[in-house]
Design an enzyme around this catalytic site. Sequence first.
Site, PDB file in Angstrom:
ATOM      1  N   ASP A 189       0.839  -1.205   0.000  1.00 56.68           N
ATOM      2  CA  ASP A 189       0.000   0.000   0.000  1.00 56.68           C
ATOM      3  C   ASP A 189       0.878   1.260   0.000  1.00 56.68           C
ATOM      4  OD1 ASP A 189       0.875  -0.298   2.601  1.00 56.68           O
ATOM      5  OD2 ASP A 189      -1.074   0.055   3.534  1.00 56.68           O
ATOM      6  N   SER A 190       2.205   1.072   0.053  1.00 57.11           N
ATOM      7  CA  SER A 190       3.139   2.183  -0.184  1.00 57.11           C
ATOM      8  C   SER A 190       2.894   2.789  -1.568  1.00 57.11           C
ATOM      9  CB  SER A 190       4.586   1.697  -0.066  1.00 57.11           C
ATOM     10  OG  SER A 190       4.806   0.568  -0.893  1.00 57.11           O
ATOM     11  N   ASP A 228      -0.913  -6.149   0.077  1.00 57.46           N
ATOM     12  CA  ASP A 228      -1.351  -5.491   1.305  1.00 57.46           C
ATOM     13  C   ASP A 228      -2.855  -5.318   1.320  1.00 57.46           C
ATOM     14  OD1 ASP A 228       0.893  -5.023   2.864  1.00 57.46           O
ATOM     15  OD2 ASP A 228       1.280  -3.023   2.045  1.00 57.46           O
ATOM     16  N   LYS A 238      -1.382  -9.454   3.273  1.00 58.81           N
ATOM     17  CA  LYS A 238      -0.641  -8.927   4.426  1.00 58.81           C
ATOM     18  C   LYS A 238      -1.510  -7.911   5.168  1.00 58.81           C
ATOM     19  CE  LYS A 238       3.260  -6.231   3.913  1.00 58.81           C
ATOM     20  NZ  LYS A 238       2.860  -4.954   4.565  1.00 58.81           N
ATOM     21  N   GLU A 292      -1.650  -5.383   8.833  1.00 59.22           N
ATOM     22  CA  GLU A 292      -0.856  -4.752   9.886  1.00 59.22           C
ATOM     23  C   GLU A 292      -1.551  -4.899  11.232  1.00 59.22           C
ATOM     24  OE1 GLU A 292      -0.078  -0.659   8.941  1.00 59.22           O
ATOM     25  OE2 GLU A 292       0.727  -1.129   6.964  1.00 59.22           O
ATOM     26  N   GLU A 309       8.944  -4.311  10.653  1.00 59.94           N
ATOM     27  CA  GLU A 309       9.435  -3.042  10.113  1.00 59.94           C
ATOM     28  C   GLU A 309       9.997  -2.174  11.236  1.00 59.94           C
ATOM     29  OE1 GLU A 309       6.829  -1.088   7.342  1.00 59.94           O
ATOM     30  OE2 GLU A 309       7.778   0.861   7.620  1.00 59.94           O
TER      31      GLU A 309
HETATM   32  N1  MHF Z   1       8.913   5.128  -0.251  1.00 58.04           N
HETATM   33  C1  MHF Z   1       8.477   4.481   0.824  1.00 58.04           C
HETATM   34  N2  MHF Z   1       9.320   3.654   1.479  1.00 58.04           N
HETATM   35  C2  MHF Z   1       8.912   2.971   2.589  1.00 58.04           C
HETATM   36  O1  MHF Z   1       9.712   2.197   3.157  1.00 58.04           O
HETATM   37  C3  MHF Z   1       7.573   3.133   3.022  1.00 58.04           C
HETATM   38  C4  MHF Z   1       6.728   4.011   2.300  1.00 58.04           C
HETATM   39  N3  MHF Z   1       7.202   4.670   1.221  1.00 58.04           N
HETATM   40  N4  MHF Z   1       5.454   4.215   2.672  1.00 58.04           N
HETATM   41  C5  MHF Z   1       4.867   3.418   3.718  1.00 58.04           C
HETATM   42  C6  MHF Z   1       5.855   3.126   4.742  1.00 58.04           C
HETATM   43  C7  MHF Z   1       6.361   4.314   5.537  1.00 58.04           C
HETATM   44  N5  MHF Z   1       7.668   3.842   5.925  1.00 58.04           N
HETATM   45  C8  MHF Z   1       8.621   4.554   6.647  1.00 58.04           C
HETATM   46  C9  MHF Z   1       8.778   5.908   6.446  1.00 58.04           C
HETATM   47  C10 MHF Z   1       9.746   6.615   7.144  1.00 58.04           C
HETATM   48  C11 MHF Z   1      10.548   5.968   8.072  1.00 58.04           C
HETATM   49  C12 MHF Z   1      11.586   6.733   8.815  1.00 58.04           C
HETATM   50  O2  MHF Z   1      11.923   7.834   8.444  1.00 58.04           O
HETATM   51  N6  MHF Z   1      12.162   6.190   9.888  1.00 58.04           N
HETATM   52  C13 MHF Z   1      13.214   6.854  10.635  1.00 58.04           C
HETATM   53  C14 MHF Z   1      13.291   6.266  12.040  1.00 58.04           C
HETATM   54  C15 MHF Z   1      13.189   7.343  13.071  1.00 58.04           C
HETATM   55  C16 MHF Z   1      13.471   6.819  14.471  1.00 58.04           C
HETATM   56  O3  MHF Z   1      14.670   6.697  14.800  1.00 58.04           O
HETATM   57  O4  MHF Z   1      12.516   6.501  15.231  1.00 58.04           O
HETATM   58  C17 MHF Z   1      14.564   6.658   9.941  1.00 58.04           C
HETATM   59  O5  MHF Z   1      15.460   7.461  10.191  1.00 58.04           O
HETATM   60  O6  MHF Z   1      14.701   5.705   9.173  1.00 58.04           O
HETATM   61  C18 MHF Z   1      10.386   4.607   8.266  1.00 58.04           C
HETATM   62  C19 MHF Z   1       9.424   3.903   7.550  1.00 58.04           C
HETATM   63  C20 MHF Z   1       7.947   2.561   5.335  1.00 58.04           C
HETATM   64  N7  MHF Z   1       7.078   2.529   4.187  1.00 58.04           N
HETATM   65  C1  KIV Z   2       7.177  -1.226   3.436  1.00 57.59           C
HETATM   66  C2  KIV Z   2       6.488  -2.513   3.064  1.00 57.59           C
HETATM   67  C3  KIV Z   2       6.769  -3.592   4.053  1.00 57.59           C
HETATM   68  C4  KIV Z   2       5.012  -2.300   2.895  1.00 57.59           C
HETATM   69  O1  KIV Z   2       4.184  -2.680   3.669  1.00 57.59           O
HETATM   70  C5  KIV Z   2       4.600  -1.522   1.712  1.00 57.59           C
HETATM   71  O2  KIV Z   2       5.385  -1.341   0.777  1.00 57.59           O
HETATM   72  O3  KIV Z   2       3.446  -1.086   1.708  1.00 57.59           O
HETATM   73 MG    MG Z   3       2.328  -1.686   3.425  1.00 54.20          MG
END
Ligand code: MHF
Ligand code: KIV
Ligand code: MG
EC number: 2.1.2.11
Length: 274
Positions: free
Chosen positions: A55-56, A94, A122, A124, A191
């Site tokens: 669903d991303s 998803d 899948k 959540e 994740e």
């Molecule tokens: N382009 C894209 N990639 C993805 O992996 C993704 C999506 N979209 N959309 C749905 C979700 C959103 N996701 C995300 C988005 C941002 C972070 C992020 O910025 N995490 C921080 C962690 C911050 C902390 O330390 O608590 C990082 O720095 O990675 C993580 C997962 C994973 N999924």
């Molecule tokens: C980030 C992955 C695991 C996902 O759920 C997605 O792409 O939607």
């Molecule tokens: Mg997803």
Amino acid sequence: MYSDNSQRKLTKPVTLSTLRKMKAEKEKITCLTSYDASFTNVMNVAGVETILVGDSLGMVVQGQDSTLPVTIEDMCYHTAAVKRGNTNAFILSDMSFMSYSKPEQALDNAAKLMQAGANMVKLEGGSWLADTVKLLSQRGIPVCAHLGLTPQSVHKFGGYKVQGKSQDAADLLLQESLDLVAAGADILLYECIPTGLGKTLTEAVPVPTIGIGAGHHTDGQVLVMHDMLGINLGHTPKFVKNFLIDGRNVTQAFEAYVKEVKDMTFPGPEHGFK
Ligand SMILES: Nc1nc(=O)c2c([nH]1)NC[C@@H]1CN(c3ccc(C(=O)N[C@@H](CCC(=O)O)C(=O)O)cc3)CN21
Ligand SMILES: CC(C)C(=O)C(=O)O
Ligand SMILES: [Mg+2]
């Protein structure tokens, strides 16, 4: 473009049995997201065993600022496109936000995804999902449960934040994982959790685990395709690596990803959380 089957690395269909065998034999499982037929075909050529219709797509295809606006119809449309481009990979789709908030509703919507071409759905969530997982399992629908940072709960979390950092939160993730496996979950996806916890959970459960930002110990790895091709629209999470470098084409970028996941050079320590 690649209608010649001999170019494809996956010589027979990947099934849940294949994935279970890979966990048992400690061969890493590769997964990338795909939302259309053409990229799916290139992933087949590169030998990516599992494809996630995530669903991303709401973010990378539709340009939304979260995954919440995505509908089950959107998921079916992209699953059908991926299915038409696919030869032998295992397709996970998803379930969209609120399409599985009640068990009977989850069954109706999971059926739509399976009919569109998914091999597994899948969802959540944690222990609260057990009744739903049980119902889908009993009706013959394979289930992957997505735990840790569950993006459909972004507004409840207050941002995309690493999960399972405290001992209590880690203990809860283990209990929820075991509850979901007992209910019939066939794969667990983690994740954004600490690398050490990814190892503990992978060793504690009998089913294959797939990680994103969960360290190199999980049985498999997944990335959003756009991220690993370096065409992320916004902020790039820490767990992302750009594989479209050094003059590679897209096929070679997918091949490099497969190689690095298999030989455990990806993810490196810099892609994980403590
Ligand atoms: N382009 C894209 N990639 C993805 O992996 C993704 C999506 N979209 N959309 C749905 C979700 C959103 N996701 C995300 C988005 C941002 C972070 C992020 O910025 N995490 C921080 C962690 C911050 C902390 O330390 O608590 C990082 O720095 O990675 C993580 C997962 C994973 N999924
Ligand atoms: C980030 C992955 C695991 C996902 O759920 C997605 O792409 O939607
Ligand atoms: Mg997803």
